[in-house]
Structure formats: structure tokens, C-alpha cells
Design an enzyme around this catalytic site. Structure first.
Site, mmCIF file in Angstrom:
data_model
loop_
_atom_site.group_PDB
_atom_site.id
_atom_site.type_symbol
_atom_site.label_atom_id
_atom_site.label_comp_id
_atom_site.label_asym_id
_atom_site.label_seq_id
_atom_site.Cartn_x
_atom_site.Cartn_y
_atom_site.Cartn_z
ATOM 1 N N SER A 276 0.851 -1.189 0.000
ATOM 2 C CA SER A 276 0.000 0.000 0.000
ATOM 3 C C SER A 276 0.887 1.239 0.000
ATOM 4 O O SER A 276 1.961 1.245 0.608
ATOM 5 C CB SER A 276 -0.898 0.003 1.249
ATOM 6 O OG SER A 276 -1.474 1.272 1.448
ATOM 7 N N LYS A 282 -0.105 -3.416 4.950
ATOM 8 C CA LYS A 282 -1.063 -4.032 4.032
ATOM 9 C C LYS A 282 -0.425 -5.126 3.183
ATOM 10 O O LYS A 282 0.717 -5.034 2.764
ATOM 11 C CB LYS A 282 -1.661 -2.971 3.093
ATOM 12 C CG LYS A 282 -2.621 -2.005 3.745
ATOM 13 C CD LYS A 282 -3.934 -2.657 4.150
ATOM 14 C CE LYS A 282 -4.760 -3.092 2.957
ATOM 15 N NZ LYS A 282 -5.257 -1.951 2.174
ATOM 16 N N ASN A 284 -2.126 -6.783 0.052
ATOM 17 C CA ASN A 284 -3.317 -6.829 -0.787
ATOM 18 C C ASN A 284 -3.283 -8.021 -1.753
ATOM 19 O O ASN A 284 -2.238 -8.329 -2.327
ATOM 20 C CB ASN A 284 -3.433 -5.536 -1.593
ATOM 21 C CG ASN A 284 -3.625 -4.335 -0.695
ATOM 22 O OD1 ASN A 284 -4.419 -4.370 0.233
ATOM 23 N ND2 ASN A 284 -2.885 -3.264 -0.962
ATOM 24 N N ARG A 315 -24.209 -7.702 -45.296
ATOM 25 C CA ARG A 315 -23.064 -7.116 -44.585
ATOM 26 C C ARG A 315 -23.582 -6.116 -43.571
ATOM 27 O O ARG A 315 -24.388 -5.251 -43.895
ATOM 28 C CB ARG A 315 -22.073 -6.448 -45.545
ATOM 29 C CG ARG A 315 -20.866 -5.815 -44.806
ATOM 30 C CD ARG A 315 -19.582 -5.851 -45.637
ATOM 31 N NE ARG A 315 -19.247 -7.213 -46.002
ATOM 32 C CZ ARG A 315 -19.295 -7.678 -47.256
ATOM 33 N NH1 ARG A 315 -19.663 -6.891 -48.250
ATOM 34 N NH2 ARG A 315 -18.988 -8.934 -47.516
#
Length: 459
Positions: A276, A282, A284, A315
Site C-alpha cells: 500500500s 497491508k 493486498n 453485410r
């Protein structure tokens, strides 16, 4: 193809290269080269013309950026590409230049080019799927007898086997591999129809030219063109979207089990990985995050493909072009999710002790159904269910372990006290014993998945 900063974050260099502008343009030149050779083989154009055309069907000879820019005004990048190819051939052989792109149309060039690069994209997905599936199956074998909380409606439900959960993650990936191969066998087809799909400019030789091209390109040769019949092609894109959804399911469970309060799993750590910018502590789950982002995008791309199927007459006006723009995104997202999960699962940290602690922290409540099932043999299922509902509330309100509350209730009931096997009902509170049905289910599912893989290898 220009990929934004944030697209790059959610995909891989390998898949980006597959759909790169230069790669797609080279695939278009490959079409023109094979068209000329096939027509020469049928005596429609001189061999020397085919050689002259093939000799300059090389993307590095051209200003790809200019082709893309000109394609915006022309309505198709194939139009300036054919124009520049014709001019380049004329520099070496004026007569040969009159045979460039003979009897074909822009959509033939572009659709076949997209088929060619998609085949490469599918090879990347297949390799990633093989790696992830193998890792999940190996982990499942290792953790067949590891007790873990099964959770329903985001709440603790019963004790299961972590191996069963892992096998459940792997199962749709095994199926996806087979379905992608099966769908690809039908959808990776040559596109060759000419102006309105009838190959009128090539006359009676049109089908032979198509068969020759399909053989040289290693593609299926369809019974007719598929300019505005996009069912097989779109179905392939939808299979990729379903795969990405299955990867999102794995990522969801992984992220939830990696939450700090749960702590049962963790993605591999390392310098600069999952950190972080503000909080040093942290960790993550970036692999799960990438796969979840891919899963969030894919339904919209899949819906866009379905929305483009109502193409007008022979088309499409706008819808075919929208399909082309949406198509690469499905593969970019799917491969990004695969790569992220391969890294996460390859170094996955499993904490069986934390799994056990999370079970123990619930004070026996997750064993209530098993105990009710046992007592039903003595007092009937409705009475046993009601009894355990009441005893579970008592356990929660008193802060006592459910086993102790059940023990008191059995002692207080003369019918149960004289009939219940003390050792047996107490064993129902053991996590390993409670995980046994999940372990058995895991073994059965793993056997089934291995059988599918063995059959696939022999076909």
C-alpha cells in the site's frame, strides 16, 4: 491495437501482442498471400503473379499507422491495405498487381485475419488453463483431509474439506478447456464469400479456392460464408466470457479467505507485491483483484457481442464493426485473469491452523445439523431440528460450547440419556470427522476431473 495504461494493468504483454495492430495487419496480408496462391493453383491467375503478391505481403513493408488512419475514412482498414498492396506489387510486376484481392471482399480479409490471431489467443488461454488447473488439482490432492469452514450466504455453514473447495474451483476450468477447443473447431473458419457471399467473381472455381486456402491456413472450410451469420463465432467469444466468470469465482473466494479477519489463505508476498502507498502493514491480494476486474468487464463485452448479431442483409452496418472492436477485450481480460491467478495459486499460502481456529471459534455451532441428524433417529427429524435450533440459541446467548449445551439436554432427557451413544455424538463435533463427507466428495470429483483430462489427452 492501442491498449491503455489501465488495460495493460489487467492483461499480459503476450495477449496484447496477439491483437497488436501489426499482428492483425500481418494476418490480413497472410490472407491475401494465400488467396493469390490458391487462385494460381486453380489456374485463375498466373503463378508469377501469385509469387509477386506473396513476396510483398509483409507488414513491416508498410506504414501500419497510416493504414489504420486511412481505414477510418474508408470504413475498413482492408480497403487502404489492398490499395497499398496493389501499389507495392505494381512496383515489381505491373501485370501481377491486377490480380490482387481478386474476387474477395474486405470482410473476407478482416474476418479471416481475426480468426488467425484468435487461434493464437486461444493457444495462450489453453496454456494458462493447463497451468492453473494442474496447480489447483495438486493443491486439492494435498488438502483433501484439511477441514475448512464452508460458508453459505456469506455466513459459516458447516465444516467441509478444503480439497473439495479447490476441486470445485478447478472443475469449471477443466470444462472450459474442453468447450473452448470444441467451439474453436467449429468457429475458426475461413471467411471467403466475395462481395455478397456467393463467390460470384470466382465462378465455379470459388469453392476449390476456398478449400485450398483453408487447408493452407489450417482453418475449417465452411459450407458457405458467414458474413452476417455470426452464431458460431459469437459462441466462441461467449465461452471466453464464461471462462472469465469462472476465474472471477476463484478470485472472489480467494479474496474473502485472505481477509485479515479470516486469514486462511494468502497470496505470495515479495518486495513491491501487494503493498500500500499509505499503510506499510497491508498485504493486498492483487492476483484476485486483477481477476475480479476482468470478471467485472467481461459480461458487458459478451452482451455487446450478442447485441451485434442482428446484422443487416449480407453485410452489417455498424454492428459488425462494433463486434470487431469488442472482440479482443474478452481475450485480454481472460488472459490477464489467468496470469494473475496462476501467480497467486502457484505461491498460495494455506494456513490449516487458522482454518481450524476459525472452526473452533464458532463454539460448535457448525456441527448442529450433524447432531440433529443423529438425534433424529431417536426423536424424529422435526423434533431434533427444533431441539438443535433452541440449543444453538442457548449456546450463543450463554457463550457456551454447543457440545456442552447438548450434553446437558441429553442428560435431562430420560429417553435420550438411555439411548444415545455418548462417544458417537461427541465425535460429531470433531472437525476432521465433519470434513469426511467433503473429503469423499473431493476424491470423487478429482477422479472425475482426471478422467476427463485423460480422455482429452487421448483424443
Amino acid at each position: 491495437m492501442t491498449v491503455s495504461l489501465f488495460d495493460n494493468f489487467l492483461t499480459t504483454r503476450e495477449m496484447s501482442a496477439v491483437f497488436d495492430d501489426a499482428a492483425v495487419v500481418q494476418a490480413m496480408f497472410r490472407f491475401e498471400e494465400c488467396l493469390a496462391r490458391a487462385q494460381a493453383a486453380q489456374g485463375m491467375i498466373p503463378e508469377a503473379a501469385a509469387r509477386a503478391i506473396a513476396g510483398v505481403c509483409k507488414a513491416p513493408l508498410y506504414d501500419i499507422g497510416a493504414l489504420v488512419h486511412a481505414g477510418r475514412s474508408a470504413g475498413s482498414v482492408a480497403i487502404p491495405l489492398v490499395k497499398e498492396l496493389t501499389k507495392t506489387v505494381a512496383l515489381y510486376d505491373k501485370e501481377a498487381s491486377s490480380f490482387v484481392h481478386w474476387g474477395s471482399t474486405s470482410q473476407d480479409v478482416i474476418d479471416t485475419a481475426m480468426v488467425l490471431v484468435t487461434r493464437e489467443a486461444l493457444e495462450l488461454l489453453d496454456a494458462g488453463l493447463a497451468q492453473l488447473t494442474a496447480a489447483l488439482l495438486a493443491l486439492a490432492e494435498r488438502h483433501i483431509d484439511t477441514p475448512v469452514l464452508a460458508r453459505t450466504l456469506m455466513q459459516p455453514a458447516q465444516v467441509s474439506s478444503f480439497g473439495f473447495k479447490l476441486a470445485g474451483w478447478a472443475a469449471p476450468l477443466v470444462r472450459a478447456r474442453l468447450r473452448l477447443r470444441d467451439t474453436a473447431a467449429r468457429s475458426l473458419q475461413l471467411q471467403l464469400g466475395g462481395a455478397v457471399g456467393t463467390l460470384s467473381a470466382m465462378g465455379a472455381q470459388g469453392r476449390a479456392v476456398a478449400a485450398h486456402m483453408a487447408d493452407e491456413l489450417g482453418l475449417a472450410c465452411p459450407a458457405s460464408n458467414w458474413h452476417t451469420q455470426r452464431d458460431e463465432w459469437v459462441r466462441l467469444g461467449l465461452e471466453v466470457a464464461v471462462l472469465t466468470g469462472s476465474l472471477g469465482k476463484i478470485a472472489t473466494d480467494l479474496a474473502l479467505m485472505a481477509q485479515g479477519e479470516i486469514g486462511e489463505l494468502a497470496e505470495p508476498s515479495g518486495v513491491g507485491k501487494g503493498g500500500s502507498s499509505a499503510m506499510p502493514h497491508k498485504r493486498n491480494p492483487v492476483g484476485a483483484m486483477t481477476a475480479l476486474a476482468a470478471a467485472a468487464r467481461s459480461p458487458h463485452a459478451a452482451a455487446a457481442l450478442l447485441g451485434t448479431m442482428g446484422q443487416q442483409h449480407e453485410r452489417g452496418l455498424g454492428n459488425w464493426q462494433a463486434e470487431l472492436a469488442e472482440w479482443p477485450g474478452l481475450f485480454l481480460s481472460a488472459h490477464g485473469a489467468l496470469a494473475a491467478l496462476n501467480e497467486a495459486i502457484g505461491g498460495l499460502q494455506v494456513d490449516p491452523a487458522r482454518m481450524r481456529a476459525n472452526i473452533d471459534a464458532l463454539g460448535g455451532l457448525v456441527f448442529a445439523e450433524a447432531v440433529a441428524g443423529y438425534l433424529a433417529g431417536f426423536i424424529g427429524r422435526p423434533a431434533a431440528h427444533t431441539m438443535l435450533e433452541t440449543l444453538s440459541r442457548v449456546a450463543v446467548e450463554s457463550g457456551r460450547h454447543l457440545a456442552d449445551v447438548v450434553s446437558d439436554a441429553i442428560d435431562a432427557d430420560p429417553v435420550l440419556r438411555n439411548q444415545v451413544d455418548l462417544a458417537h455424538w461427541q465425535s460429531l463435533f470433531h472437525p476432521v470427522a465433519a470434513a469426511a463427507p467433503g473429503a469423499a466428495a473431493a476424491r470423487a470429483l478429482l477422479g472425475h476431473l482426471h478422467d476427463i483430462q485423460r480422455k482429452d489427452e487421448t483424443t
